[in-house]
Design an enzyme around this catalytic site. Sequence first.
Site, PDB file in Angstrom:
ATOM      1  N   CYS A  78       0.719  -1.380  -0.187  1.00 36.32           N
ATOM      2  CA  CYS A  78       0.027  -0.072  -0.221  1.00 36.32           C
ATOM      3  C   CYS A  78       1.088   1.271  -0.393  1.00 36.32           C
ATOM      4  O   CYS A  78       1.639   0.942  -1.357  1.00 36.32           O
ATOM      5  CB  CYS A  78      -1.395   0.153   1.570  1.00 36.32           C
ATOM      6  SG  CYS A  78      -2.140   1.474   0.703  1.00 36.32           S
ATOM      7  N   HIS A 178      -4.127  -4.902  -0.295  1.00 36.72           N
ATOM      8  CA  HIS A 178      -3.741  -5.121   1.381  1.00 36.72           C
ATOM      9  C   HIS A 178      -3.405  -6.701   0.945  1.00 36.72           C
ATOM     10  O   HIS A 178      -4.586  -7.234   1.468  1.00 36.72           O
ATOM     11  CB  HIS A 178      -4.013  -4.548   1.707  1.00 36.72           C
ATOM     12  CG  HIS A 178      -3.904  -3.537   2.191  1.00 36.72           C
ATOM     13  ND1 HIS A 178      -2.798  -2.976   3.287  1.00 36.72           N
ATOM     14  CD2 HIS A 178      -4.262  -1.692   2.400  1.00 36.72           C
ATOM     15  CE1 HIS A 178      -3.274  -1.694   3.869  1.00 36.72           C
ATOM     16  NE2 HIS A 178      -3.507  -1.102   2.798  1.00 36.72           N
ATOM     17  N   GLU A 180      -2.954  -8.919   3.460  1.00 42.27           N
ATOM     18  CA  GLU A 180      -2.882  -9.278   4.389  1.00 42.27           C
ATOM     19  C   GLU A 180      -4.896  -9.412   5.010  1.00 42.27           C
ATOM     20  O   GLU A 180      -4.278 -10.227   5.568  1.00 42.27           O
ATOM     21  CB  GLU A 180      -2.185  -8.203   5.221  1.00 42.27           C
ATOM     22  CG  GLU A 180      -2.696  -7.504   6.306  1.00 42.27           C
ATOM     23  CD  GLU A 180      -2.176  -6.029   4.877  1.00 42.27           C
ATOM     24  OE1 GLU A 180      -2.530  -5.084   5.809  1.00 42.27           O
ATOM     25  OE2 GLU A 180      -1.374  -6.932   3.911  1.00 42.27           O
TER      26      GLU A 180
END
Length: 199
Positions: A78, A178, A180
């Site tokens: 990001c 992202h 994650e």
Amino acid sequence: MINITIIDTGCANLSSVKFAFDRLGYNTEITFDLNKIKSADKLILPGVGTANAAMYNLQERQLIETIQNLTQPVLGICLGMQLMTEFSEEGNVPTLNLISGKTNRIPDTGLPLPQMGWNRVQFVKNCPLFDGIVQNSHFYFVHSYAVSPNEHSVAISNYGVNFSAAIAKENFYGVQFHPERSGKNGALLLKNFVEKVPF
């Protein structure tokens, strides 16, 4: 065991990135210790917040030159990807200049900013990060600034305009989304960074 280090930029949600690696069975360490960063096998440059705050923190922690001189694989996430470019319009701040390109505010096309949610990613070059991930898979984005497609783009997405969803040059890799927070596809991308990107 591969030594994975998450660079503590001082303005990132580091725990969620660490938990994502924990779930995959990898040990990671969050640090801004210069020696630990230099000796890591693979590094993560995460980022949440503003480019000028992140660059200020990197300067205060004497990390800018250290990051610029790294030869091992680095994954920017990001804002971390945006910091890899030459300049960010967010705060009009010079960034790390690892990969050519500039970070600009996403133009007003009538869509709400920030972009927040799932979006399709199109791979435009072979890249080990996306090994085993289906073309046009969805990843989770939260951003108001983006890098226009250029010669270092390995994946693009569209939010009113096309932008770089992932960039790569030599040992530096960046993703605007992202991983994650991107479910199985994001988990596989992180696994690919650890296991498929050479070091």
